[in-house]
Design an enzyme around this catalytic site. Structure first.
Site, short mmCIF file in Angstrom:
data_model
loop_
_atom_site.label_atom_id
_atom_site.label_comp_id
_atom_site.label_asym_id
_atom_site.label_seq_id
_atom_site.Cartn_x
_atom_site.Cartn_y
_atom_site.Cartn_z
N SER A 283 36.02 45.13 35.18
CA SER A 283 36.97 45.66 35.60
C SER A 283 37.97 46.88 35.19
O SER A 283 37.87 46.94 33.80
CB SER A 283 38.75 44.42 35.98
OG SER A 283 39.21 45.16 36.29
N TYR B 93 43.30 38.14 31.81
CA TYR B 93 42.50 38.60 31.98
C TYR B 93 41.84 40.10 31.54
O TYR B 93 40.77 40.43 31.23
CB TYR B 93 43.11 39.34 34.30
CG TYR B 93 41.84 39.75 34.63
CD1 TYR B 93 40.89 38.66 36.13
CD2 TYR B 93 42.21 40.78 35.23
CE1 TYR B 93 40.33 39.46 36.00
CE2 TYR B 93 40.86 41.37 36.11
CZ TYR B 93 40.19 40.48 36.43
OH TYR B 93 39.23 41.65 37.43
#
Length: 256
Positions: free
Chosen positions: A141, A154
């Site tokens: 990401s 995350y």
């Protein structure tokens, strides 16, 4: 080209993973659709086969080494070899860092970082035994490169995925195994829509920070994965951003 290659795509019962599985199959690969829900995976595999592709559905929990090893065994039983691994399975638990529980922290790390390692380890062993190389694509990401409020587990996990990618690429280069990561930005999926409902940002906020002025699509990410999985390039150990220019631009709102 991925034609006639066998690809495992984790977390492929929905969202980006589903589109990746469908795109690889359309490009001629044998695709193993796998997630924690065998029913959802079977539905995706049946759709691929209905469109003329080749697919197998397998239940897997990437955070459990034994489950991953069964996935690899089942893939080899069905298709004889493994040429591509796409580590897509992931979760996000949001909240202020001071309120994240040990259980939440561990769950995100188990799925997002330990899972890709278990999968890469098991598939990498098989690729080394096969002796004809392979491709591993880790879905990271753009958040793995930056700090952000309420996403400490995350973002940390994705930063780990980026360095896992570099380490495996260096270690397995001698076996002609390419290991790269793809780091998407905001992609229009069901998960993105749910995140907007829970968070303090809107689609316009994202567009204001994205030079391309829009969300990406699962199809665009899947096309990037198909290229990285093709072995038709001179890249390994790279983290490629598919984020509409977000990380190139930074956090400020662009002029309109």
């Amino acid at each position: 080209m991925v034609e006639n290659r066998t690809a495992i795509v984790t977390g492929s019962s929905r969202g980006i993973g589903k589109q990746v599985a469908e795109t690889l199959a359309a490009d001629g690969a044998n695709v193993v659709v796998c997630s924690r829900s065998v029913e959802d995976s079977e539905e995706v595999a049946e759709g691929i086969e209905a469109d003329g592709g080749s697919a197998l559905a397998v239940e897997v929990d990437v955070s459990q080494k034994e489950s991953v090893e069964r996935l690899v065994e089942r893939t080899v039983e069905e298709f004889g070899q493994i040429d591509v691994l796409v580590n897509n399975a992931g979760i996000n638990i949001r909240g202020p860092a001071e309120e994240i529980t040990p259980e939440d922290w561990q769950q995100v790390l188990d799925v997002n970082l330990t899972g890709p390692f278990y999968c890469a380890q098991a598939v990498g062993k098989r690729m080394i035994e096969q002796g004809d190389g392979g491709d591993i694509v880790n879905i990271s990401s753009m958040m793995g490169e930056m700090g952000q409020q309420d996403r400490t587990p995350y973002n940390t996990s994705k930063g780990g995925v980026n360095n896992l990618t570099r380490c495996l690429a260096v270690e397995w280069a001698e076996h002609d195994i390419y290991v790269n990561a793809l780091a998407p930005g905001y992609i229009m999926t069901d998960m993105a829509a749910e995140a907007q409902e829970e968070a303090d940002f809107t689609e316009q906020d994202v567009r204001d920070r994205t030079p391309l002025d829009r969300f990406g699509t699962p199809e665009e990410i899947a096309n990037c994965v198909s290229f990285l999985a093709s072995h038709d390039h001179y890249m390994t150990g790279e983290v490629l951003h598919a984020d509409g220019g977000w990380t190139a631009f930074g956090w400020g709102a662009k002029d309109r």
